[in-house]
Each structure stands twice: as structure tokens, then as C-alpha cells.
Design an enzyme around this catalytic site. Sequence first.
Site, PDB file in Angstrom:
ATOM      1  N   ASN A   9       1.519  -5.539  -8.684  1.00 22.27           N
ATOM      2  CA  ASN A   9       0.645  -6.114  -7.669  1.00 22.27           C
ATOM      3  C   ASN A   9       1.427  -6.756  -6.526  1.00 22.27           C
ATOM      4  OD1 ASN A   9      -2.230  -5.870  -8.724  1.00 22.27           O
ATOM      5  ND2 ASN A   9      -1.179  -6.738 -10.495  1.00 22.27           N
ATOM      6  N   ASP A 109       2.211  -0.477 -17.114  1.00 25.93           N
ATOM      7  CA  ASP A 109       3.494  -1.172 -17.222  1.00 25.93           C
ATOM      8  C   ASP A 109       3.732  -1.702 -18.624  1.00 25.93           C
ATOM      9  OD1 ASP A 109       1.343  -2.919 -16.825  1.00 25.93           O
ATOM     10  OD2 ASP A 109       2.537  -4.422 -15.791  1.00 25.93           O
TER      11      ASP A 109
END
Length: 264
Positions: A9, A109
Site C-alpha cells: 500500500n 504478500d
Amino acid sequence: MLLAFDVGNTNIVLGVFKDGNLIQNWRMETDNNKSADEYGMIINQLFNYEGLNTKEIKDVIISTVVPSVLYTLQHLSMKYFNRRAIVIGPGIKTGLIIKYDNPKQVGADRIVNAVAALSKYGGPLIIVDFGTATTFCAITENAEYLGGTIAPGIKIASDALFEKTAKLPKVELESPGHVICKNTIESMQSGLVYGHMGMVDYIIKKMREELTQHSKTGKVPKVIATGGLASLIGSGIDCIDSIDKLLTLEGLQLIYEKNKGHRA
């Protein structure tokens, strides 16, 4: 050579692998507004600076928690490297047994980190990823991804203090060296850094207890820290066994080896 993208992000981490070895890596800001051409020019400049040739890239793999950036990087892969990128998601071979209620909800991830950590350290494992969010993942010695915990990252907490209060300033994320502080900036740094350490320490303690119950051998889980803020927080916590900041990139290379001959 393989070009790997770990899209978070806040930052995108890029890695270049040659013969399975990571030879270079960079970190850049995640920007939803950048086009494939803009990212392409940045990558070209990075390669040129390090004396690498983009024409030697034979494949691309992408892990992303930002869906809006995925199309851009897929387009970049086709335009600049003439390769359809492998994307971490459903259908990708990882070697993990996902025990999440809905396996599709597990962040890419987190899966990639688990693959890399199991390969390097063996199980059982607790993986703490210090990114925009701080995530905790529990993996057994039998490669079972049991689940974990998601907490606000230290940067989110810092931004909230600045945005939601009238007088508190924006501060650098660093340890002040003490908890009895005599000015506002150090007081905030103390609360942010040491408060996050306390949260991490407690969650790891509870997760170790639960994970040990799942182990048939009774082995105590190793704790591996990764992510951009791993050194800041992990270095102050005794329960973390290893700090491995390039874990996600290494996991991408391992997953690539499992999937390179099995494209749909």
C-alpha cells in the site's frame, strides 16, 4: 533474468534475479496514478544506473495487495518485456495448505512470505510483516498456513495522531531512547515505537502458545520479521529470532520456479 514486484500500500519493492540469486533491489512509492509508461521509465533508469540491461529480463512475477496497480504492471510487463506476468493469486502453486476460512482472502504478500520463510527457516513459524499494516502469520512444520492477525501499522498510527489532533505534529518514526520524555515529539515517538513493540510482543507470545498446540513435535515456533519497519521495531523485541527484509522478494522467486512451466 527475473523481475519481481512486491506491491504494498505504501511502497513497491522490485527485485532482479539472475540464476536464482537476487542481484539488485529497489524501493519506490506506490502510486495509483502512475501509468505503465511512467513506471517503465523509472525501471529503465534504475537498470541503467546499476548497469543492468532490461532486455535480459525473461520473465516477470507480481505480488500485490493494491488491485488498482495490478493492471498497470501487467500492461508494463507486456509492453516493456513482452511477457505476460505471473500474478500471485488463486491457481498459483505455492506448496502451502491454506487453513483460512476463505483462502482467497489471504493477502498475496502473506502467502509469499510464508513460502520463503518455510524454505529458509523451516516450520513452525510466526512471520511478522511490518508494512502499512502489521501482519502476523502462523505456519506449521507441515506447511499449513493456519491464519494470523492484522493490526494497524506504526505509520498509520502516526498519521492518525497528526490528522486527528489539533496540536500534535507529524514526527519521524524513530526510537527516542527512553519512555519518560520531556518534549512532545519524543513523547509521541516513544508512544508510537514502544507501544508498537509492546503490541507485537504480546501477540507473538499468544500466537506461540496457540501454534505450539498444533505442533506434533512440540517445537517452539521461530519468529521472523520482515517489511520496511522490521529493523526499527524488531530490533527492540527479544522474541524475534531473525529480521529478513527481503523475504517477500525471495518468496516470489521460489514461487516463480514452481509455476514458470505451468502458465494457463
